[in-house]
Scaffold this motif. Structure first.
Motif, mmCIF file in Angstrom:
data_model
loop_
_atom_site.group_PDB
_atom_site.id
_atom_site.type_symbol
_atom_site.label_atom_id
_atom_site.label_comp_id
_atom_site.label_asym_id
_atom_site.label_seq_id
_atom_site.Cartn_x
_atom_site.Cartn_y
_atom_site.Cartn_z
ATOM 1 N N ALA A 290 1.672 54.367 -49.294
ATOM 2 C CA ALA A 290 2.544 54.761 -48.171
ATOM 3 C C ALA A 290 2.306 56.215 -47.768
ATOM 4 C CB ALA A 290 4.007 54.535 -48.549
ATOM 5 N N PHE A 291 2.153 57.110 -48.747
ATOM 6 C CA PHE A 291 1.889 58.519 -48.412
ATOM 7 C C PHE A 291 0.567 58.622 -47.640
ATOM 8 C CE2 PHE A 291 4.641 59.850 -52.173
ATOM 9 C CZ PHE A 291 5.632 60.411 -51.395
ATOM 10 N N ARG A 292 -0.447 57.916 -48.130
ATOM 11 C CA ARG A 292 -1.774 58.011 -47.475
ATOM 12 C C ARG A 292 -1.706 57.449 -46.066
ATOM 13 N NH1 ARG A 292 -4.019 56.576 -52.939
ATOM 14 N NH2 ARG A 292 -4.313 58.637 -53.862
ATOM 15 N N GLU A 293 -0.997 56.319 -45.910
ATOM 16 C CA GLU A 293 -0.832 55.754 -44.556
ATOM 17 C C GLU A 293 -0.143 56.746 -43.628
ATOM 18 O OE1 GLU A 293 1.147 51.882 -44.651
ATOM 19 O OE2 GLU A 293 -0.548 51.257 -45.924
ATOM 20 N N GLY A 294 0.793 57.517 -44.184
ATOM 21 C CA GLY A 294 1.497 58.529 -43.384
ATOM 22 C C GLY A 294 0.637 59.766 -43.125
ATOM 23 N N GLY A 295 -0.544 59.821 -43.721
ATOM 24 C CA GLY A 295 -1.453 60.953 -43.483
ATOM 25 C C GLY A 295 -1.302 62.073 -44.493
ATOM 26 N N TYR A 296 -0.638 61.793 -45.631
ATOM 27 C CA TYR A 296 -0.425 62.854 -46.622
ATOM 28 C C TYR A 296 -1.293 62.626 -47.854
ATOM 29 C CZ TYR A 296 3.518 63.865 -43.669
ATOM 30 O OH TYR A 296 4.282 64.181 -42.583
ATOM 31 N N GLU A 297 -1.992 63.682 -48.278
ATOM 32 C CA GLU A 297 -2.782 63.601 -49.508
ATOM 33 C C GLU A 297 -1.840 63.469 -50.701
ATOM 34 O OE1 GLU A 297 -5.474 66.799 -50.345
ATOM 35 O OE2 GLU A 297 -6.401 66.549 -48.366
ATOM 36 N N CYS A 298 -2.226 62.647 -51.666
ATOM 37 C CA CYS A 298 -1.380 62.514 -52.848
ATOM 38 C C CYS A 298 -2.222 62.216 -54.078
ATOM 39 C CB CYS A 298 -0.328 61.446 -52.632
ATOM 40 S SG CYS A 298 -1.004 59.800 -52.442
ATOM 41 N N PHE A 299 -1.624 62.387 -55.245
ATOM 42 C CA PHE A 299 -2.312 62.036 -56.492
ATOM 43 C C PHE A 299 -1.284 61.595 -57.533
ATOM 44 C CE2 PHE A 299 -1.222 66.510 -56.943
ATOM 45 C CZ PHE A 299 -0.888 66.666 -58.284
ATOM 46 N N ALA A 300 -1.741 60.775 -58.469
ATOM 47 C CA ALA A 300 -0.868 60.355 -59.583
ATOM 48 C C ALA A 300 -0.937 61.446 -60.639
ATOM 49 C CB ALA A 300 -1.351 59.032 -60.149
ATOM 50 N N ALA A 301 0.206 62.079 -60.912
ATOM 51 C CA ALA A 301 0.216 63.183 -61.888
ATOM 52 C C ALA A 301 0.358 62.614 -63.289
ATOM 53 C CB ALA A 301 1.369 64.135 -61.588
ATOM 54 N N GLY A 302 -0.607 62.938 -64.159
ATOM 55 C CA GLY A 302 -0.467 62.592 -65.574
ATOM 56 C C GLY A 302 0.329 63.686 -66.270
ATOM 57 N N ILE A 303 0.997 63.321 -67.349
ATOM 58 C CA ILE A 303 1.790 64.319 -68.084
ATOM 59 C C ILE A 303 0.883 65.021 -69.091
ATOM 60 C CG2 ILE A 303 3.775 64.661 -69.617
ATOM 61 C CD1 ILE A 303 4.901 62.008 -68.406
ATOM 62 N N ASP A 304 0.855 66.352 -69.037
ATOM 63 C CA ASP A 304 0.071 67.130 -70.007
ATOM 64 C C ASP A 304 0.949 67.394 -71.222
ATOM 65 O OD1 ASP A 304 -2.127 69.429 -70.602
ATOM 66 O OD2 ASP A 304 -0.099 70.113 -71.096
ATOM 67 N N SER A 305 0.503 66.955 -72.381
ATOM 68 C CA SER A 305 1.360 67.170 -73.551
ATOM 69 C C SER A 305 0.950 68.402 -74.354
ATOM 70 C CB SER A 305 1.364 65.919 -74.438
ATOM 71 O OG SER A 305 0.043 65.591 -74.739
ATOM 72 N N ASP A 306 -0.148 69.054 -74.002
ATOM 73 C CA ASP A 306 -0.655 70.176 -74.814
ATOM 74 C C ASP A 306 -0.011 71.524 -74.474
ATOM 75 O OD1 ASP A 306 -2.497 68.571 -76.158
ATOM 76 O OD2 ASP A 306 -3.952 68.773 -74.522
ATOM 77 N N GLY A 307 0.264 71.768 -73.190
ATOM 78 C CA GLY A 307 0.697 73.105 -72.808
ATOM 79 C C GLY A 307 -0.435 74.099 -72.992
ATOM 80 N N LEU A 308 -0.097 75.302 -73.414
ATOM 81 C CA LEU A 308 -1.096 76.371 -73.585
ATOM 82 C C LEU A 308 -2.139 75.999 -74.640
ATOM 83 C CD1 LEU A 308 -2.041 79.355 -73.261
ATOM 84 C CD2 LEU A 308 -0.366 79.943 -75.020
ATOM 85 N N ILE A 309 -3.412 76.173 -74.261
ATOM 86 C CA ILE A 309 -4.501 76.007 -75.240
ATOM 87 C C ILE A 309 -5.251 77.343 -75.305
ATOM 88 C CG2 ILE A 309 -6.629 74.773 -75.813
ATOM 89 C CD1 ILE A 309 -5.599 72.406 -74.175
#
Ligand code: PMV
Length: 312
Positions: A290-309
């Motif tokens: 739906a976002f792409r059809e509306g003309g908006y770039e989007c991505f599926a955000a994965g959860i980062d469990s590491d934080g600072l490395i």
């Protein structure tokens, strides 16, 4: 001597703006990172190289005379030079996080920058790095709640409040689609606008702060249970408060409506006035389509469990 560290970007799931006034927030570190390398140099200069700007300057310049975007890194390097008596530092930034979109580029840069620069001299705990990072962020935004740097340091999903922070173990089924308005925002000016709203409408604002605190309490449990449908409803409720305090605009409204129509719920993430929205899904493709059809770039955000490395 070289030192490298990396920190994730973030999205604010619930509680932006109200967290500045003590209501708490729920944030999530995402799988896009900033990596900072610091290097001791013999030249008496602070040299910063990044995709969004570069600088080669004498140490000791007042913070206000340094270009806003590079100020936190300059501050970190300058403070280190003064305490450790070395001639110069070169700082190189590599980013996967677009700047000014509410995805934590500034906080991740402060956290990775604090770790890389201090890593030249000694090992520091995460809490010490976080403290340095928040102070660096204050050179551009004095009123920061500290929530962004906290999640970029610790990773995962956290509840952030006046009593510190705690990690939340969210169900595996949580899907987050982040869509970009394409417009950058200034957190500082949107926060100033909210302050004006609060001063003009103290009772209404205080009622919303209380309601937001309730959302934060409920959402922690819903995340643990993986109850996407109820989380979506809370996102929509939170969005109504963000609309009431005036941090939305026509584009963001359209995006939120698209997201809400194709997912469990959707809202602005971060300061608003530009930047991004997100939709909560159980993993299906409807919201992204739906976002792409509306003309908006989007991505599926994965959860980062590491934080600072820290790499050295
Ligand atoms: O910079 P952004 O877009 O991630 O927004 C920061 C979140 C605010 O709650 C608006 C400010 C803060 O310091 O918590």
């Amino acid at each position: 001597m070289k030192s490298t560290a990396s920190a994730p970007g973030k999205i604010i799931l619930f509680g932006e703006h109200f967290v500045v006034y003590g209501s708490g927030a729920i944030l999530c570190a995402i799988d896009r990172r900033i990596t900072v390398t610091a290097e001791e140099t013999m030249e008496k200069k602070i040299h910063i190289i990044s995709e969004i700007g570069s600088l080669k300057a004498e140490p000791g310049i007042p913070a206000c005379d340094v270009d806003c975007i590079l100020r936190p890194l300059y501050h970190l390097a300058d403070t280190a030079l003064r305490s450790h008596g070395i001639p110069g530092i070169k700082v190189t930034v590599k980013s996967e996080i677009p700047a000014g979109m509410g995805l934590g580029s500034s906080s991740a840069c402060c956290v990775a920058g604090a770790a890389a620069v201090s890593g030249l001299f000694s090992d520091y705990s995460r809490e010490e790095i976080l403290h340095l990072a928040v102070n660096a962020e204050r050179t551009i935004f004095q009123d920061t709640s500290g929530a962004d740097c906290t999640v970029c340091t610790h990773g995962g999903i956290i509840r952030y409040g006046g009593d510190g922070h705690e990690k939340i173990d969210a169900g595996q089924n949580l899907g987050i689609i982040v869509a970009s308005s394409g417009a950058t925002h200034s957190t500082k000016s949107v926060v100033a606008k909210v302050k004006k709203f609060r001063n003009a409408n103290p009772a209404e604002f205080s009622g919303m702060c209380d309601a937001e605190s309730d959302i934060i309490r409920d959402v922690k449990e819903l995340l643990e249970q993986g109850d996407i449908a109820q989380l979506g409803k809370k996102a929509n409720q939170n969005q109504r408060y963000l609309e009431a305090i005036g941090v939305t605009n026509q584009t963001l409204q359209e995006m939120v409506r698209i997201g809400q129509g194709a997912s469990a719920g959707a809202k602005i993430t971060g300061a608003g006035g530009g930047g991004c929205v997100f939709a909560l899904t159980d993993g299906g493709p409807a919201a992204a389509d739906a976002f792409r059809e509306g003309g908006y770039e989007c991505f599926a955000a994965g959860i980062d469990s590491d934080g600072l490395i820290v790499f050295n």
